[in-house]
Design an enzyme around this catalytic site. Structure first.
Site, PDB file in Angstrom:
ATOM      1  N   SER A   1      -1.205  -1.364   4.523  1.00  0.00           N
ATOM      2  CA  SER A   1      -1.558   0.055   4.591  1.00  0.00           C
ATOM      3  C   SER A   1      -2.372   0.423   3.362  1.00  0.00           C
ATOM      4  O   SER A   1      -1.998   1.318   2.600  1.00  0.00           O
ATOM      5  CB  SER A   1      -0.290   0.907   4.684  1.00  0.00           C
ATOM      6  OG  SER A   1      -0.635   2.276   4.805  1.00  0.00           O
TER       7      SER A   1
ATOM      8  N   TYR B   1       0.515   6.798   4.997  1.00  0.00           N
ATOM      9  CA  TYR B   1       1.061   6.128   6.179  1.00  0.00           C
ATOM     10  C   TYR B   1       2.056   5.036   5.800  1.00  0.00           C
ATOM     11  O   TYR B   1       3.030   4.812   6.522  1.00  0.00           O
ATOM     12  CB  TYR B   1      -0.079   5.553   7.028  1.00  0.00           C
ATOM     13  CG  TYR B   1      -0.752   6.616   7.874  1.00  0.00           C
ATOM     14  CD1 TYR B   1       0.009   7.500   8.643  1.00  0.00           C
ATOM     15  CD2 TYR B   1      -2.141   6.744   7.917  1.00  0.00           C
ATOM     16  CE1 TYR B   1      -0.597   8.469   9.414  1.00  0.00           C
ATOM     17  CE2 TYR B   1      -2.748   7.713   8.695  1.00  0.00           C
ATOM     18  CZ  TYR B   1      -1.974   8.577   9.442  1.00  0.00           C
ATOM     19  OH  TYR B   1      -2.571   9.549  10.208  1.00  0.00           O
TER      20      TYR B   1
ATOM     21  N   TYR C   1      -9.360   2.981  11.423  1.00  0.00           N
ATOM     22  CA  TYR C   1      -9.864   4.331  11.697  1.00  0.00           C
ATOM     23  C   TYR C   1     -11.049   4.240  12.649  1.00  0.00           C
ATOM     24  O   TYR C   1     -11.842   3.297  12.571  1.00  0.00           O
ATOM     25  CB  TYR C   1     -10.262   5.017  10.374  1.00  0.00           C
ATOM     26  CG  TYR C   1     -10.673   6.451  10.537  1.00  0.00           C
ATOM     27  CD1 TYR C   1      -9.885   7.334  11.277  1.00  0.00           C
ATOM     28  CD2 TYR C   1     -11.850   6.935   9.971  1.00  0.00           C
ATOM     29  CE1 TYR C   1     -10.271   8.657  11.433  1.00  0.00           C
ATOM     30  CE2 TYR C   1     -12.234   8.244  10.124  1.00  0.00           C
ATOM     31  CZ  TYR C   1     -11.447   9.102  10.858  1.00  0.00           C
ATOM     32  OH  TYR C   1     -11.828  10.410  11.033  1.00  0.00           O
TER      33      TYR C   1
ATOM     34  N   GLY D   1       0.788  -1.232   0.000  1.00  0.00           N
ATOM     35  CA  GLY D   1       0.000   0.000   0.000  1.00  0.00           C
ATOM     36  C   GLY D   1       0.814   1.273   0.000  1.00  0.00           C
ATOM     37  O   GLY D   1       0.496   2.212   0.726  1.00  0.00           O
TER      38      GLY D   1
ATOM     39  N   LEU E   1      -4.890  12.117   8.310  1.00  0.00           N
ATOM     40  CA  LEU E   1      -3.698  12.525   7.553  1.00  0.00           C
ATOM     41  C   LEU E   1      -4.133  12.871   6.127  1.00  0.00           C
ATOM     42  O   LEU E   1      -4.934  12.162   5.529  1.00  0.00           O
ATOM     43  CB  LEU E   1      -2.693  11.365   7.519  1.00  0.00           C
ATOM     44  CG  LEU E   1      -1.453  11.570   6.643  1.00  0.00           C
ATOM     45  CD1 LEU E   1      -0.470  12.506   7.352  1.00  0.00           C
ATOM     46  CD2 LEU E   1      -0.771  10.238   6.337  1.00  0.00           C
TER      47      LEU E   1
ATOM     48  N   ALA F   1      -5.460   8.953  -0.481  1.00  0.00           N
ATOM     49  CA  ALA F   1      -6.732   8.272  -0.241  1.00  0.00           C
ATOM     50  C   ALA F   1      -7.680   9.171   0.549  1.00  0.00           C
ATOM     51  O   ALA F   1      -8.874   9.244   0.258  1.00  0.00           O
ATOM     52  CB  ALA F   1      -6.488   6.963   0.495  1.00  0.00           C
TER      53      ALA F   1
ATOM     54  N   TYR G   1     -17.702   9.144   6.238  1.00  0.00           N
ATOM     55  CA  TYR G   1     -16.864   7.968   6.001  1.00  0.00           C
ATOM     56  C   TYR G   1     -17.798   6.825   5.630  1.00  0.00           C
ATOM     57  O   TYR G   1     -18.072   5.934   6.431  1.00  0.00           O
ATOM     58  CB  TYR G   1     -16.053   7.660   7.260  1.00  0.00           C
ATOM     59  CG  TYR G   1     -14.852   6.753   7.052  1.00  0.00           C
ATOM     60  CD1 TYR G   1     -13.698   7.221   6.446  1.00  0.00           C
ATOM     61  CD2 TYR G   1     -14.881   5.424   7.494  1.00  0.00           C
ATOM     62  CE1 TYR G   1     -12.588   6.397   6.285  1.00  0.00           C
ATOM     63  CE2 TYR G   1     -13.775   4.596   7.336  1.00  0.00           C
ATOM     64  CZ  TYR G   1     -12.645   5.093   6.729  1.00  0.00           C
ATOM     65  OH  TYR G   1     -11.544   4.276   6.576  1.00  0.00           O
TER      66      TYR G   1
HETATM   67  P1  NAD Z   1      -2.652   6.126   0.731  1.00  0.00           P
HETATM   68  O1  NAD Z   1      -3.347   6.618  -0.471  1.00  0.00           O
HETATM   69  O2  NAD Z   1      -1.237   6.538   0.932  1.00  0.00           O
HETATM   70  O3  NAD Z   1      -2.669   4.543   0.838  1.00  0.00           O
HETATM   71  C1  NAD Z   1      -3.668   3.724   0.323  1.00  0.00           C
HETATM   72  C2  NAD Z   1      -2.992   2.800  -0.680  1.00  0.00           C
HETATM   73  O4  NAD Z   1      -3.838   1.703  -0.984  1.00  0.00           O
HETATM   74  C3  NAD Z   1      -2.659   3.484  -2.000  1.00  0.00           C
HETATM   75  O5  NAD Z   1      -1.274   3.374  -2.247  1.00  0.00           O
HETATM   76  C4  NAD Z   1      -3.448   2.670  -3.017  1.00  0.00           C
HETATM   77  O6  NAD Z   1      -2.782   2.560  -4.250  1.00  0.00           O
HETATM   78  C5  NAD Z   1      -3.536   1.336  -2.307  1.00  0.00           C
HETATM   79  N1  NAD Z   1      -4.583   0.425  -2.796  1.00  0.00           N
HETATM   80  C6  NAD Z   1      -5.896   0.681  -2.999  1.00  0.00           C
HETATM   81  N2  NAD Z   1      -6.516  -0.424  -3.446  1.00  0.00           N
HETATM   82  C7  NAD Z   1      -5.575  -1.405  -3.519  1.00  0.00           C
HETATM   83  C8  NAD Z   1      -5.589  -2.772  -3.919  1.00  0.00           C
HETATM   84  N3  NAD Z   1      -6.721  -3.354  -4.355  1.00  0.00           N
HETATM   85  N4  NAD Z   1      -4.439  -3.484  -3.865  1.00  0.00           N
HETATM   86  C9  NAD Z   1      -3.286  -2.909  -3.445  1.00  0.00           C
HETATM   87  N5  NAD Z   1      -3.216  -1.616  -3.048  1.00  0.00           N
HETATM   88  C10 NAD Z   1      -4.345  -0.883  -3.094  1.00  0.00           C
HETATM   89  O7  NAD Z   1      -3.567   6.605   1.950  1.00  0.00           O
HETATM   90  P2  NAD Z   1      -3.464   6.372   3.538  1.00  0.00           P
HETATM   91  O8  NAD Z   1      -4.508   7.291   4.089  1.00  0.00           O
HETATM   92  O9  NAD Z   1      -2.088   6.473   4.031  1.00  0.00           O
HETATM   93  O10 NAD Z   1      -4.003   4.894   3.741  1.00  0.00           O
HETATM   94  C11 NAD Z   1      -3.276   3.851   4.342  1.00  0.00           C
HETATM   95  C12 NAD Z   1      -4.115   3.170   5.402  1.00  0.00           C
HETATM   96  O11 NAD Z   1      -4.309   4.085   6.485  1.00  0.00           O
HETATM   97  C13 NAD Z   1      -5.509   2.770   4.939  1.00  0.00           C
HETATM   98  O12 NAD Z   1      -5.866   1.528   5.515  1.00  0.00           O
HETATM   99  C14 NAD Z   1      -6.380   3.857   5.528  1.00  0.00           C
HETATM  100  O13 NAD Z   1      -7.728   3.468   5.699  1.00  0.00           O
HETATM  101  C15 NAD Z   1      -5.669   4.065   6.844  1.00  0.00           C
HETATM  102  N6  NAD Z   1      -6.021   5.300   7.566  1.00  0.00           N
HETATM  103  C16 NAD Z   1      -5.877   6.521   6.987  1.00  0.00           C
HETATM  104  C17 NAD Z   1      -6.221   7.670   7.693  1.00  0.00           C
HETATM  105  C18 NAD Z   1      -6.071   9.045   7.066  1.00  0.00           C
HETATM  106  O14 NAD Z   1      -6.597  10.033   7.606  1.00  0.00           O
HETATM  107  N7  NAD Z   1      -5.357   9.182   5.984  1.00  0.00           N
HETATM  108  C19 NAD Z   1      -6.714   7.575   9.013  1.00  0.00           C
HETATM  109  C20 NAD Z   1      -6.837   6.307   9.583  1.00  0.00           C
HETATM  110  C21 NAD Z   1      -6.489   5.170   8.860  1.00  0.00           C
END
Ligand code: NAD
Length: 286
Positions: free
Chosen positions: A120, A16, A172, A9, A220, A224, A182
């Protein structure tokens, strides 16, 4: 020898996953990455062109090294599961062996084993729709990409994770408290991910001696999160209402992931660890 981590991810330097990779690299781990197939080209090109060099800098001044980037689509477990239209899609045609099972096989071939597995990734095609207006397909797609993807990664990687190894996903608080906006079944998907963290901690702990934890991260401005649309509002809300009134940096989540993956956390498994400036503790804002 140092530890080896596979981080699923990462497709840019804003999320993250990238921050976790950096914290693990700073602690001496070798970094392998799984990147969503449609995002692979631009990620590898940007890496090669040095576009991420500034954010590759580690605390000791050196640049984080990514040993190998694997194409991955965590929605498909094995080649037989991939529908024809995806197989022939332009964005997938240039890559091979990107189903979860095949990626685990490739990592085994290339490196033998890993010590740390990071999930992630998340995707909910209808995230901007309220749950009440979410279609069955949208809901199931959110669960498939955001929850089952972890079950699948653990299933296929567990045999090559060394005993004492650790796995971490990102969740989350929308799983347990209502966060309007959400939607699309993403709140449901995070609830499943957290419940699975406990069951998988038991099963993988007994069978493989590996730990399973999840980090409930605060907001963050990742790629996404920007796609969901309400991230600035949520960040402002946290600034106003959390016990610690500061913006959350991705590094703070990365550092907790490095701790959880390390022997310092050898008795922590099945846990949801909050890294959110304490917002989860609040019942009402003040
Ligand atoms: P991000 O965009 O950096 O990461 C999400 C990644 O998932 C991307 O690189 C995307 O290409 C990849 N992805 C999507 N579908 C996929 C698939 N089918 N196969 C492989 N990869 C796939 O965004 P982020 O916010 O850092 O997300 C990372 C994790 O953190 C997620 O689980 C998200 O729910 C969680 N999260 C994010 C936040 C926030 O505020 N950003 C808060 C809490 C939790």
């Amino acid at each position: 020898r140092g530890k080896r981590a596979f981080i699923a991810g990462i497709a840019d330097d804003n999320g993250y996953g990238w921050a976790i990779a950096k914290s693990l690299a700073a602690a001496g781990a070798e970094i392998l990455v799984g990147t969503w197939v449609p995002a692979l080209n631009i990620f590898e090109t940007s890496l090669r062109l040095g576009k991420f060099d500034e954010s590759r800098v580690l605390p000791d001044g050196s640049l984080m090294k990514i040993t190998k980037v694997y194409p991955l689509d965590a929605v498909y477990d094995c080649p037989e599961d991939v529908p024809e239209d995806v197989k022939t899609n332009k964005r997938y045609a240039g890559s091979t062996k990107w189903t979860v099972k095949e990626v685990a096989e490739s990592v085994k071939e290339d490196f033998g084993s890993i010590d740390i597995l990071i999930h992630s990734l998340a995707n909910g095609p209808e995230v901007s729709k309220p749950l009440l207006e979410t279609s069955r397909n949208g809901y199931l797609a959110a669960i498939s990409a955001s929850s089952y993807s972890f079950v699948s990664l653990l299933k296929y990687f567990a045999p090559i994770i060394n005993p004492g190894g650790a796995t971490i996903s990102l969740t989350y608080i929308a799983s347990e408290k209502v966060i309007p906006g959400y939607g699309g079944g993403m709140s449901s998907a995070k609830a499943a991910l957290e419940s699975d963290t406990q069951v998988l901690a038991f099963e993988a702990g007994r069978k493989h001696k590996i730990r399973v934890n999840t980090i409930s991260a605060g907001p963050l401005r990742s790629r996404a999160a920007k796609a969901i649309g309400f991230i600035d509002m949520i960040i402002d809300y946290s600034l106003e209402n959390a016990p610690l009134q500061k913006e959350l940096s991705a590094d703070e989540v990365g550092n907790v992931a490095a701790f959880l993956a390390s022997p310092l956390a050898s008795a922590i498994t099945g846990a949801v660890v909050y890294v959110d400036n304490g917002l989860n503790a609040m019942g009402v804002g003040v």
